[in-house]
Design a protein around this motif. Structure first.
Motif, short mmCIF file in Angstrom:
data_model
loop_
_atom_site.label_atom_id
_atom_site.label_comp_id
_atom_site.label_asym_id
_atom_site.label_seq_id
_atom_site.Cartn_x
_atom_site.Cartn_y
_atom_site.Cartn_z
N VAL A 5 26.26 -10.28 -27.88
CA VAL A 5 25.22 -11.06 -28.65
C VAL A 5 25.36 -10.61 -30.23
O VAL A 5 25.25 -11.60 -31.17
N SER A 6 25.99 -9.67 -30.48
CA SER A 6 26.24 -9.21 -31.91
C SER A 6 27.44 -10.42 -32.66
O SER A 6 27.33 -10.36 -33.72
N ALA A 7 28.28 -10.83 -31.57
CA ALA A 7 29.44 -11.65 -32.13
C ALA A 7 28.96 -12.90 -32.77
O ALA A 7 29.64 -13.40 -33.93
N ALA A 8 27.91 -13.37 -32.24
CA ALA A 8 27.17 -14.58 -32.65
C ALA A 8 26.58 -14.51 -33.81
O ALA A 8 26.86 -15.30 -35.09
N TRP A 9 25.99 -13.30 -34.28
CA TRP A 9 25.58 -13.12 -35.48
C TRP A 9 26.45 -12.78 -36.71
O TRP A 9 26.18 -13.01 -37.70
N THR A 10 27.40 -11.97 -35.85
CA THR A 10 28.51 -11.57 -37.16
C THR A 10 29.31 -13.08 -37.70
O THR A 10 29.42 -13.13 -38.82
N ALA A 11 29.52 -13.74 -36.67
CA ALA A 11 30.20 -15.15 -37.21
C ALA A 11 29.26 -15.71 -38.17
O ALA A 11 29.73 -16.51 -39.12
N THR A 12 27.95 -15.76 -37.77
CA THR A 12 27.05 -16.67 -38.74
C THR A 12 26.92 -15.90 -40.01
O THR A 12 26.94 -16.56 -41.14
N SER A 13 27.13 -14.72 -39.99
CA SER A 13 26.85 -13.83 -41.54
C SER A 13 28.01 -14.00 -42.33
O SER A 13 27.86 -14.18 -43.55
N ILE A 14 29.22 -14.17 -41.56
CA ILE A 14 30.43 -14.35 -42.60
C ILE A 14 30.36 -15.73 -42.97
O ILE A 14 30.73 -16.02 -44.29
#
Length: 488
Positions: free
Chosen positions: A244-253
């Motif tokens: 789940v965190s991977a999707a948020w991380t990619a979006t934040s970058i």
């Protein structure tokens, strides 16, 4: 007397976060050492006691054997926080110490992050240390306000003829790629990454097979595509919280690059695995299952995820989200919800893939909501004509395939048959080929004009031949005159 020339030095300092971001990070900073302990473990969830923490907080669990692991708070049972591991669980025992690290996930981002592979926590996976000129941002940000989003009026080249002509995408648009397993989603993502005119690319690989990560980077992405890309990886064997965190991380970058004035291409593969991971977390936190076992939090997070992309006054994030359609059913819950949230959808057809048409994009079932605002009128006219003739061919495909249709019977069907093979050849494309947008659109207009002219001439000839070869009804009803005696 000669003058001394003093050379000018220019220091390219990294952009600093604005005052609002700094104030938000300071308000979430942990200024005390908050500790608790493990009270219970059920499956992949850990119940804590002796401390409290907000949902989304990151904690460190220290086992008695000296090992430690990170976890994220996903809910509460009574007053006890429930922790989901972000890493593989060590030998956890009741009473093990837990320490609050931060109230949210923090990431280090910047232009020098391009060409790197990181995990969902922003840690490098390629064996090299992170650059020193990165700045810290919060992974959990609110989407841009609706009135702060300018209209999308500039097309983005994808390098894929079928998309640039029939499904033109704009800078800041959000589209979904819907397909069953093994139809070609990853190959299409690689084509988008290599052929895109975006300034930089962020790729989120959520729940992918471990074998596919390096294969996608070396084969599908290529050296040139990788140089301007950041790849965030959480493979299928990672805990659900990490996926789940991977999707948020990619979006934040991607958001950080957008804030620097860049036009960013965000490729997230796949939203379905993101939803499946959130289903695990929601059920572990005690949420009730609803449609096909998905808890309400899944359908709450989907709009929050996709709304963070788009265009702002500073830059844009053009996002492509892949959706793994369960059982090739386009109406399953995740696919149905995303079609209503996105600005368009690209349907990949297993039938076209079986006919070796690559990419297997079903143009009739696909849609770009912003295409009329992005292309010239003559291109839009050609696209509309192609859609009409594709629909006409599909309606009469059974008759055509068995040879039951006679040319000249219906001019619209004749035009659809004449258009079918040239259009299929036009829409087909090698995975390593990059087709410029303007060139593709000009070729489509020329193709439609040429085929329409030839089809009109053939239709007129067929009509003339049919008229000459078949007598009128009056002649058919008239009996021939007797030319001799009739004998019985």
């Amino acid at each position: 007397m000669s003058e001394t020339i003093v050379p000018e030095f220019k220091l390219d300092s990294p952009p600093l976060p604005d005052l609002a971001s700094i104030s938000q990070m300071l308000s979430k900073a942990v200024v005390f050492d908050i500790r608790g302990r493990v009270a219970a473990v059920a499956g992949e969830s850990i119940e804590l006691e002796g401390m409290t923490a907000p949902i989304g907080a990151v904690c460190e669990l220290n086992a008695r054997d000296g090992s430690s692991t990170l976890g994220r708070v996903i809910g509460f049972r009574g007053v006890r926080p429930v922790l989901a591991p972000l890493e593989r669980l060590p030998a956890v025992s009741a009473g093990d110490s837990v320490r609050l690290l931060d109230t949210s996930t923090k990431l280090r981002v910047g232009a020098s992050l391009r060409g790197r592979i990181i995990d969902s926590m922003g840690r490098p996976l390629d064996g090299k240390p992170l650059p020193q000129d990165l700045r810290i941002v919060d992974a959990d940000r609110a989407p841009p306000e609706s009135l702060s989003r300018p209209p999308i009026d500039q097309p983005l080249q994808t390098g894929v003829r079928a998309i640039d002509t029939m499904l033109t995408c704009g800078q800041g648009q959000r589209l979904g790629i819907f397909a069953g397993s093994g139809v070609g989603k990853s190959t299409l993502l690689g084509m988008l990454a290599r052929g895109s005119s975006a300034d930089c690319i962020v790729i989120g690989m959520v729940g992918e097979r471990g074998r596919e990560v390096r294969e996608f980077i070396s084969r599908a992405l290529g050296e040139e595509g990788f140089k301007k890309s950041v790849v965030v990886v959480a493979t299928s064997d990672c805990p659900a919280a990490q996926r789940v965190s991977a999707a948020w991380t990619a979006t934040s970058i991607a958001e950080a690059f957008r804030d620097e004035g860049k036009n960013v291409l965000l490729l997230l593969d796949s939203v379905t695995r993101f939803a499946l991971a959130q289903r695990e977390l929601g059920l572990a936190a005690g949420e009730p299952p609803t449609t096909r076992g998905y808890p309400p939090s899944v359908f709450n997070l989907l709009p929050r995820l996709v709304e963070r992309s788009g265009r702002t006054e500073r830059g844009s994030i053009t996002a492509f989200y892949t959706v793994l359609v369960e059982g090739d059913d386009p109406n399953e819950p995740i696919a149905d919800a995303l079609r209503g949230l996105l600005d368009g959808h690209i349907m990949l057809s297993r039938n076209l893939a079986g006919q070796s048409q690559w990419p297997p994009i079903d143009v009739l079932e696909s849609l770009s909501r912003l295409q009329p605002h992005l292309i010239r009128p003559e291109v839009m006219q050609a696209v509309s004509q192609v859609r009409r003739q594709l629909g006409e061919y599909r309606r009469h495909e059974d008759l055509i395939s068995i040879g039951a249709y006679r040319p000249g019977t219906d001019p619209s069907v004749d035009a659809a048959i004449a258009m079918h093979d040239p259009l299929r050849q036009f829409l087909g494309q090698d995975s390593m080929e990059i087709a410029p947008l303007e060139t593709s659109q000009a070729k489509l207009v020329s193709l439609v004009r040429a085929v329409s002219t030839a089809s009109a001439a053939n239709s007129a000839a067929n009509t003339a031949n049919a008229t000459a070869g078949h007598p009128t009804a009056a002649n058919q009803n008239a009996r021939p005159a007797a030319t001799g005696p009739v004998t019985s």
